[in-house]
Write a protein that holds these residues in place. Structure first.
Motif, PDB file in Angstrom:
ATOM      1  N   PHE B  81       0.820  -1.207   0.000  1.00 45.62           N
ATOM      2  CA  PHE B  81       0.000   0.000   0.000  1.00 45.62           C
ATOM      3  C   PHE B  81       0.853   1.256   0.000  1.00 45.62           C
ATOM      4  O   PHE B  81       1.991   1.252   0.465  1.00 45.62           O
ATOM      5  CB  PHE B  81      -0.912   0.012   1.228  1.00 45.62           C
ATOM      6  CG  PHE B  81      -1.948  -1.065   1.206  1.00 45.62           C
ATOM      7  CD1 PHE B  81      -3.230  -0.807   0.746  1.00 45.62           C
ATOM      8  CD2 PHE B  81      -1.636  -2.344   1.628  1.00 45.62           C
ATOM      9  CE1 PHE B  81      -4.171  -1.810   0.723  1.00 45.62           C
ATOM     10  CE2 PHE B  81      -2.585  -3.352   1.596  1.00 45.62           C
ATOM     11  CZ  PHE B  81      -3.861  -3.085   1.147  1.00 45.62           C
ATOM     12  N   ALA B  85       0.327   0.520   5.370  1.00 47.23           N
ATOM     13  CA  ALA B  85      -0.707  -0.222   6.101  1.00 47.23           C
ATOM     14  C   ALA B  85      -0.130  -1.384   6.894  1.00 47.23           C
ATOM     15  O   ALA B  85      -0.661  -2.478   6.886  1.00 47.23           O
ATOM     16  CB  ALA B  85      -1.795  -0.718   5.144  1.00 47.23           C
ATOM     17  N   LEU B  86       0.967  -1.138   7.586  1.00 49.33           N
ATOM     18  CA  LEU B  86       1.495  -2.163   8.488  1.00 49.33           C
ATOM     19  C   LEU B  86       0.608  -2.208   9.725  1.00 49.33           C
ATOM     20  O   LEU B  86      -0.029  -1.221  10.072  1.00 49.33           O
ATOM     21  CB  LEU B  86       2.934  -1.827   8.886  1.00 49.33           C
ATOM     22  CG  LEU B  86       3.944  -1.853   7.744  1.00 49.33           C
ATOM     23  CD1 LEU B  86       5.298  -1.374   8.232  1.00 49.33           C
ATOM     24  CD2 LEU B  86       4.056  -3.235   7.144  1.00 49.33           C
ATOM     25  N   TYR B  87       0.575  -3.370  10.379  1.00 49.67           N
ATOM     26  CA  TYR B  87      -0.234  -3.491  11.591  1.00 49.67           C
ATOM     27  C   TYR B  87       0.503  -2.792  12.727  1.00 49.67           C
ATOM     28  O   TYR B  87       1.568  -3.259  13.149  1.00 49.67           O
ATOM     29  CB  TYR B  87      -0.489  -4.961  11.907  1.00 49.67           C
ATOM     30  CG  TYR B  87      -1.039  -5.722  10.714  1.00 49.67           C
ATOM     31  CD1 TYR B  87      -2.278  -5.374  10.169  1.00 49.67           C
ATOM     32  CD2 TYR B  87      -0.329  -6.741  10.112  1.00 49.67           C
ATOM     33  CE1 TYR B  87      -2.773  -6.038   9.064  1.00 49.67           C
ATOM     34  CE2 TYR B  87      -0.823  -7.409   9.004  1.00 49.67           C
ATOM     35  CZ  TYR B  87      -2.052  -7.050   8.485  1.00 49.67           C
ATOM     36  OH  TYR B  87      -2.534  -7.699   7.384  1.00 49.67           O
TER      37      TYR B  87
END
Lengths: 300, 369
Positions: B81, B85-87
């Motif tokens: 992304f 959009a890493l957690y």
């Protein structure tokens, strides 16, 4: 240069500096706090070590820790604490599960979602005594709708001492589920949509997304809801007062005894001591939660 | 690893059509760049390939399987992304291993795979950190690692280096390209930066206004643009454009520069192209800065102007020549050029490299299929 600057703001400065103005604004609140919160807090601490009745014309007589000793060795007090704990666990668990579930359902987009959300919040906006009285009527064994709707026969929810605790739990859940729901909605809507998209790409199942993304991301707010609800439920008085009154058939909650001792039998010193025990327990419980909350926040 | 085929794909959001009648083939192991200005439909196209959006019409085929109506989790693709959009609540290790954990893969094997990817991307020293503690470049690598670890059929990247600073972007371009070669995965890469596209793409698909304008190898879209949009979007500094009119004199077709009325004699192959399209009168003359030559004033078959701006780029100079009507023509010159601002000069063109466009439709007259 400095001089001209001073001249520019001169007239205002000479009248009142910002800090003085700010302090003046806060002053009424501080006075109010001292008079109705801080002074009673310390005065009741003193009273808790005395034999005193606010209705009689004797001054408080210092008796050491006798009030505390009496309270902590009285088995009926322990029954009350256990009952209160039962009540806290049942109602808060119900509110957390229901409130969070409804918030999850409200994440879906459908017609009338806004209206439904507003309607769901209404119970929270009512006065707790009114909620209690309303549920008392609703659960009346003769003409209440509750038994009829659930097809339960003539169950006397409000005055049967075996079950009136559950009646209060139900009313409390009805009233405070919206609170958990609101905080959950706030938490859920703060989770970026892109994380769910990333998880979708990573081929996560619904359950995997829920447990690995939704729950951890929402947990700090859920923790705040939990702290508030436990604190409130532990000292609940108004809802049970509305449903079962304060008579002998009322469920043995700790706040009920506090009220009776302090305002019905006027054992002010004894009541103050009990009040302090309750206060210490609530502080202990919440500080444990706050510790967990800070940990959850750090992990973010 | 697989090829991707899009057949007559449309995507509509309410009244707005984001992608119109898109036909696209991405070959196995290819690095295809989707290039276009913002809002051209390139990201929507990528999201449709991934399954995050489903097309309104048309067909998407991934590795010979029709996946048109399949959700992203049922296609085997990876997506990087734009903002990674890493957690945020998971460590780098857990971020990278996430796609394997969803598949219930054995813990020991996950450990091995993560270490392998971490070594490849040189992030083995930050596995325990949280995304918040990482720099832009490391975030980028972690996002790539999360995509690469499960060996997807295709890697999709949505402007993955757009947020990095300029110098680092250059490094990452090389790194990404090498990574693509090493992993051999079919890659679709979205960007609005034509330098990035030229540098990285095996082929470039240029999009504008929801439509695919042209697809081809970088040198093709650069030297043989299909229309005015592609011509001006690709290249830095961009192509020069002059407004011309076709006139006939003694049976020969000439082009008249509308700015000062100078006529230009055309070589036969260009004259023929214009003759084939008799109805045309207004023609846009496009020429790249390196195909313009500055010559002494008054040279035959040239346009007159004066030096306006000189930009020294180190290994070359970009010289802006202001023509009579104010049109600026940018010329790429050797660094030793002795020209000074205000000098009166003329310019001639490398006729083989001149691109002619129908001014009205924007289509190239000299486009070679």
């Amino acid at each position: 240069m400095k001089k001209t600057m001073n001249n520019l703001s001169g007239p205002l400065n000479r009248q009142m500096s910002d800090t003085v103005f700010v302090r003046l604004c806060i002053l009424p609140v501080i006075i109010l706090l001292i008079v109705i919160n801080i002074f009673p807090l310390f005065y009741s601490l003193i009273l808790s070590f005395t034999e005193y009745s606010a209705r009689k014309a004797f001054s408080p007589e210092f008796i050491g820790n006798a009030n505390y000793r009496d309270l902590l060795t009285d088995p009926t007090v322990w029954v009350r604490f256990v009952t209160t704990a039962k009540y806290v666990v049942m109602s808060v668990a119900g509110e957390m599960i229901l409130g969070f579930s409804i918030a999850l359902l409200l994440q879906e987009k459908f017609r009338g979602r806004g209206v439904l959300q507003t309607l769901l919040v209404l119970p929270m906006t009512m006065s707790p005594v009114i909620v209690g009285l309303m549920w008392k009527l609703f659960m009346d064994p003769n003409w209440g709708m509750f038994n009829y709707l659930l097809g339960l026969g003539r169950i006397d929810w409000a005055s049967n001492p075996d079950i009136n605790l559950y009646a209060i739990v139900i009313a409390d859940i009805w009233m405070w589920t919206p609170f958990v729901m609101l905080l959950s909605i706030a938490g859920l809507s703060a989770v970026p949509q892109s994380l769910y998209e990333a998880a979708e790409i990573d081929r996560a199942s619904w359950w995997f997304k829920f447990t690995r993304i939704t729950l951890p991301m929402v947990s700090p707010l859920l923790m705040i809801a939990l702290i508030f609800r436990v604190m409130e439920a532990f000292k609940v008085f108004d809802v049970p007062m509305g449903i079962s009154g304060t008579g002998s058939s009322a469920p043995p909650l700790i706040a009920m005894k506090l009220y009776k001792d302090t305002f019905l039998t006027w054992k002010t010193g004894y009541g103050s001591a009990l009040g302090y025990i309750v206060l210490l327990i609530v502080i202990a419980i919440t500080s444990i939660f706050v510790k967990y909350l800070n940990k959850a926040k750090q992990e973010d | 690893m697989a090829d991707i085929v899009l057949k007559n794909v449309y995507k509509r959001f309410g009244d707005f059509t984001a992608v119109k009648d898109l036909n696209l083939n991405v070959f196995d192991k290819e690095f295809l760049v989707l290039l276009g200005p913002s809002g051209c439909g390139k990201t929507t196209t990528l999201r449709m390939i991934s399954g995050l959006e489903l097309p309104s019409e048309g067909q998407i085929i991934l590795d010979n399987e029709d996946v048109t109506q399949k959700r992203a989790s049922r296609r085997d693709i990876a997506f990087v992304f734009q903002l990674f959009a890493l957690y945020p609540h998971l460590s780098v290790y857990n971020n990278i291993s996430f796609p394997l954990k969803t598949q219930g893969i054995d813990k020991k094997q996950i450990e091995v795979e993560v270490q392998k990817i971490a070594k490849l991307l040189q992030i083995d020293h930050i596995l325990k950190k949280k995304p918040k503690q990482l720099s832009g470049g490391d975030l980028q690598r972690v996002a790539l690692g999360r995509g690469l670890i499960r060996k997807p059929k295709a890697m999709l990247l949505d402007e993955p280096i757009g947020t990095l600073d300029a110098k680092f972007r250059e490094e990452m371009r090389t790194e990404l390209k090498n990574l693509h070669i090493d992993s051999g995965s079919t890659t679709v890469y979205v960007t609005h930066d034509q330098v990035e596209a030229m540098d990285m793409g095996d082929r470039i698909a240029v999009m504008n206004h929801s439509l695919l304008q042209q697809i081809g190898e970088p040198h093709e879209v650069y030297s043989n643009p299909k229309n005015l949009f592609v011509a001006q979007f690709i290249g830095s500094p961009g192509m020069n454009f002059l407004e011309m009119e076709s006139v006939t004199s003694d049976g020969k077709v000439l082009l008249k520069f509308t700015g000062d009325g100078t006529t230009i004699i055309l070589p036969d192959f260009l004259e023929e192209k214009i003759n084939n399209k008799k109805e045309l009168s207004k023609i846009t003359w496009g020429v790249r800065p390196e195909d313009v030559e500055i010559v002494p004033e008054g040279t035959k078959n040239s346009l007159r102007g004066a030096v306006f701006v000189i930009e020294n780029m180190g290994n070359h100079k970009i010289i802006d020549i202001k023509l009579k009507d104010g049109t600026l023509i940018r010329v790429r010159e050797l660094p030793k050029s002795k020209l000074r601002i205000g000098d009166n000069v003329s310019i001639t063109f490398d006729m083989k490299m001149v691109r002619l466009f129908d001014t009205e439709s924007g289509d190239s007259i000299v486009f070679q299929e």
